[in-house]
Enzyme design. Structure first.
Site, mmCIF file in Angstrom:
data_model
loop_
_atom_site.group_PDB
_atom_site.id
_atom_site.type_symbol
_atom_site.label_atom_id
_atom_site.label_comp_id
_atom_site.label_asym_id
_atom_site.label_seq_id
_atom_site.Cartn_x
_atom_site.Cartn_y
_atom_site.Cartn_z
ATOM 1 C CE LYS A 43 -1.431 1.591 4.120
ATOM 2 N NZ LYS A 43 -1.303 2.979 4.583
ATOM 3 C CG ASN A 44 2.360 2.796 3.529
ATOM 4 O OD1 ASN A 44 1.201 3.162 3.305
ATOM 5 N ND2 ASN A 44 2.811 2.567 4.752
ATOM 6 N NE ARG A 100 -1.284 12.430 8.524
ATOM 7 C CZ ARG A 100 -1.179 13.672 8.932
ATOM 8 N NH1 ARG A 100 -2.208 14.275 9.491
ATOM 9 N NH2 ARG A 100 -0.052 14.321 8.796
ATOM 10 C CB CYS A 146 -4.727 10.493 12.241
ATOM 11 S SG CYS A 146 -3.044 9.914 12.221
ATOM 12 N NE ARG A 195 0.864 10.245 10.308
ATOM 13 C CZ ARG A 195 0.373 9.398 9.438
ATOM 14 N NH1 ARG A 195 -0.849 8.946 9.566
ATOM 15 N NH2 ARG A 195 1.095 9.010 8.416
ATOM 16 N N PRO A 196 2.448 16.499 11.643
ATOM 17 C CG PRO A 196 4.040 17.782 12.748
ATOM 18 C CD PRO A 196 3.396 16.442 12.738
ATOM 19 C CG ASP A 202 6.953 20.747 10.062
ATOM 20 O OD1 ASP A 202 6.447 19.615 10.015
ATOM 21 O OD2 ASP A 202 7.955 21.003 10.759
ATOM 22 C CG ASP A 205 3.959 1.612 9.443
ATOM 23 O OD1 ASP A 205 3.609 2.436 10.306
ATOM 24 O OD2 ASP A 205 4.120 1.914 8.255
ATOM 25 C CB ILE A 212 8.175 6.984 14.061
ATOM 26 C CG1 ILE A 212 9.402 6.111 13.784
ATOM 27 C CG2 ILE A 212 7.678 7.696 12.791
ATOM 28 C CD1 ILE A 212 10.531 6.766 13.047
ATOM 29 N NE ARG A 251 -6.987 4.305 6.302
ATOM 30 C CZ ARG A 251 -6.538 5.455 6.785
ATOM 31 N NH1 ARG A 251 -6.894 5.824 7.992
ATOM 32 N NH2 ARG A 251 -5.753 6.230 6.085
HETATM 33 C C1 EPZ Z 1 4.682 7.034 6.199
HETATM 34 O O1 EPZ Z 1 3.974 8.125 6.789
HETATM 35 C C2 EPZ Z 1 3.731 5.870 6.158
HETATM 36 N N1 EPZ Z 1 2.568 6.249 5.365
HETATM 37 C C3 EPZ Z 1 3.310 5.505 7.555
HETATM 38 O O2 EPZ Z 1 2.522 4.337 7.447
HETATM 39 C C4 EPZ Z 1 4.561 5.182 8.387
HETATM 40 O O3 EPZ Z 1 4.183 4.940 9.717
HETATM 41 C C5 EPZ Z 1 5.533 6.351 8.331
HETATM 42 O O4 EPZ Z 1 5.834 6.698 6.964
HETATM 43 C C6 EPZ Z 1 6.854 6.071 9.038
HETATM 44 O O5 EPZ Z 1 7.482 4.954 8.465
HETATM 45 C C7 EPZ Z 1 2.616 6.141 4.054
HETATM 46 O O6 EPZ Z 1 3.603 5.716 3.469
HETATM 47 C C8 EPZ Z 1 1.403 6.510 3.301
HETATM 48 P P1 EPZ Z 1 6.921 10.413 8.023
HETATM 49 P P2 EPZ Z 1 4.540 9.586 6.705
HETATM 50 O O7 EPZ Z 1 6.768 11.679 7.288
HETATM 51 O O8 EPZ Z 1 5.239 9.752 5.422
HETATM 52 C C9 EPZ Z 1 7.054 13.712 11.492
HETATM 53 C C10 EPZ Z 1 0.775 2.836 8.095
HETATM 54 O O9 EPZ Z 1 0.342 2.270 9.123
HETATM 55 N N2 EPZ Z 1 6.858 14.720 10.438
HETATM 56 O O10 EPZ Z 1 8.108 9.565 7.741
HETATM 57 O O11 EPZ Z 1 3.445 10.506 7.034
HETATM 58 C C11 EPZ Z 1 5.861 12.784 11.656
HETATM 59 O O12 EPZ Z 1 4.855 13.362 12.457
HETATM 60 C C12 EPZ Z 1 1.358 4.198 8.208
HETATM 61 O O13 EPZ Z 1 0.717 2.343 6.960
HETATM 62 C C13 EPZ Z 1 6.893 16.066 10.761
HETATM 63 O O14 EPZ Z 1 7.050 16.447 11.936
HETATM 64 O O15 EPZ Z 1 5.599 9.555 7.879
HETATM 65 C C14 EPZ Z 1 6.526 11.586 12.271
HETATM 66 O O16 EPZ Z 1 6.712 11.807 13.642
HETATM 67 C C15 EPZ Z 1 0.812 5.138 9.164
HETATM 68 N N3 EPZ Z 1 6.735 16.976 9.761
HETATM 69 C C16 EPZ Z 1 7.892 11.543 11.581
HETATM 70 O O17 EPZ Z 1 8.100 12.860 11.097
HETATM 71 C C17 EPZ Z 1 6.558 16.600 8.463
HETATM 72 O O18 EPZ Z 1 6.428 17.473 7.604
HETATM 73 C C18 EPZ Z 1 8.014 10.584 10.415
HETATM 74 O O19 EPZ Z 1 6.884 10.756 9.566
HETATM 75 C C19 EPZ Z 1 6.549 15.239 8.132
HETATM 76 C C20 EPZ Z 1 6.699 14.304 9.150
#
Ligand code: EPZ
Length: 418
Positions: free
Chosen positions: A22-23, A92, A116, A121-122, A124, A305, A327, A397
């Site tokens: 999926k991802n 998201r 969520c 999950r910002p 920025d 995950d 994370i 999902r």
């Molecule tokens: C991806 O989410 C995955 N989703 C998530 O899968 C997975 O948990 C995550 O990566 C970490 O491996 C998809 O691929 C669709 P990140 P993503 O940006 O890209 C913070 C599942 O169960 N952050 O790597 O949103 C964030 O809050 C899921 O399938 C900021 O602060 O994750 C987190 O603490 C849920 N600002 C960390 O970074 C930003 O602009 C890593 O998030 C972006 C992220």
């Protein structure tokens, strides 16, 4: 709302086939917007999140067809550069259209994603990254309104920490930017490597695959292409843990064992063994489960995950383990639900302390997010008596027919359709 009813304690036997990831599909679908013409994505699972993404691409003007795992996306006639609230609030990953729309059409409006169940999950990093590439970004009436007259311009982007989503989004924007973009501290997740392969096959010029510095030489245009999606490492990992927790020598087929090394290391410490041949893993489970501490971190470390599923396993360990989430420090809603099944877990400051118990016992529980639901299914497979899991739309999902795959290897799990 559908539920699962699981009668626990059944020994599992046979093979489980892993679906496409999926991802990995989500960013590929967004990337298909980068060029006119028909892109083909194969090995696509039938999942709610992918239907939501298809809906979003249709709103943008793409033509989508899905048939037996083959997804065709024709982005020739895109005419609406907007991701509306009702879709972004469902998923998201809708934010992934920002990069392609800015790159190709120089404008995008994306509803600002809220929090969520797994945390705030910002986004920025995505937004400051696009500003670096010359986009003007305004947040107005709950929307991210972005534009870059004349197109994005290459720049150096240094992420303060690793973000899978921001790496993917900026990559998709930078491929059509003028000049060179460098992304430092880029994510190394296999889904990013796969996206790079797809973009390069479309004609992009990205160097540095599998390193944390990516160098992108912008090109004027891209052409559609075809790709087969990689196996879902999180689904595969969930089934590996299903074998371990039920003490069943299951074969997990159609997976990429290289993507599962961090999980194998932890399960080996718990006493499991593995026989790996090509894309098949035979799990030889531990008789007595040793407690193992885990810290979630970006790839290649232990994935967030699989945290909930590993916690379900540790509830039956012979001793105390600690599971630390770096994370998403609030991603522990499953702990309270596992405790309803007789687990002994307490959570403090981003770490769960799991004191192993002799047996789990079936109860009514509620799924709170995608991976939490998977953890409850795993616990239900070994709990004494009956477990009823409500709100399983979360699991739909991200897991394609999980109840069918588990029933086929001997689990007693049924979907109750409400
Ligand atoms: C991806 O989410 C995955 N989703 C998530 O899968 C997975 O948990 C995550 O990566 C970490 O491996 C998809 O691929 C669709 P990140 P993503 O940006 O890209 C913070 C599942 O169960 N952050 O790597 O949103 C964030 O809050 C899921 O399938 C900021 O602060 O994750 C987190 O603490 C849920 N600002 C960390 O970074 C930003 O602009 C890593 O998030 C972006 C992220």
């Amino acid at each position: 709302m559908d539920s699962f009813i699981i009668n626990g304690g059944k020994q599992l036997k046979g093979e489980i086939k892993v679906s496409g990831a999926k991802n990995a599909v989500l960013p590929l679908m967004a990337a298909a917007l980068l060029s006119p013409g028909e892109s083909i994505i194969e090995n696509v699972p039938n999942l709610i999140d992918l239907k939501t993404m298809s809906h979003l691409l249709r709103v943008i003007g793409a033509r989508i067809e899905y048939n037996e795992g083959r997804l065709s996306i024709d982005a020739s006639n895109c005419n609406c550069f907007e991701a509306p609230y009702d879709l972004v609030s469902k998923m998201r990953a809708s934010i992934y259209v920002l990069g392609p729309l800015l790159g190709r059409f120089h404008q995008a409006t994306v509803s600002f994603p809220g929090g969520c169940a797994i945390g705030s999950r910002p986004v920025d990093l995505h937004l400051t990254g696009f500003e670096k590439l010359g986009a003007k970004i305004e947040i107005k009436h709950g929307n991210i309104i972005a534009e870059c007259k004349g197109g994005l311009k290459g720049a150096e982007i240094v992420f303060p920490f690793v973000s899978v989503g921001a790496t993917a989004n900026l990559l998709m924007g930078a491929v059509l930017a003028e000049g060179i973009t460098t992304i430092k501290n880029a994510a190394l997740e296999p889904e990013i490597t796969h996206l790079i392969d797809f973009l390069n096959a479309m004609g992009a010029k990205i160097e540095g695959k599998n390193t944390n510095t990516l160098v992108i030489q912008g090109v004027k245009e891209l052409k559609p292409t075809k790709i087969k999606v990689i196996a879902d490492r999180i689904e595969a990992g969930t089934f590996v843990i299903a074998a371990a927790i039920t003490k069943s020598p299951l074969k997990i087929v159609n997976c990429n064992p290289e993507h599962l090394q961090a999980l194998f290391t932890k399960l080996e410490q718990a006493g499991c063994h593995f026989r790996i041949e090509g894309d098949t893993v035979l799990v030889l489970p531990a008789e007595v489960i040793k407690p193992v501490d885990v810290v979630t971190e970006p790839f290649p470390s232990f994935p967030t995950d699989l945290q909930a599923q590993f916690m379900a396993y540790m509830t039956l360990a012979d001793g105390v383990s600690h599971i630390t989430e770096t994370i998403y420090p609030d991603r522990f809603l499953h702990a309270a639900e596992l405790n309803r099944l007789n687990a002994d877990i307490s959570v403090k400051n981003g770490t769960a302390t799991v004191s192993g118990v002799k047996n789990l016992s079936g109860a009514k529980v509620m799924a709170t997010d995608l991976r939490a639901s998977a953890a409850l299914v795993l616990a239900g497979l070994v709990a004494e008596g009956q477990t009823t899991i409500s709100r399983i739309y979360h699991i739909d999902r991200g897991y394609d027919k999980i109840e069918e795959k588990l029933s086929n290897v001997g689990a007693d799990i049924q979907r109750i359709i409400m």
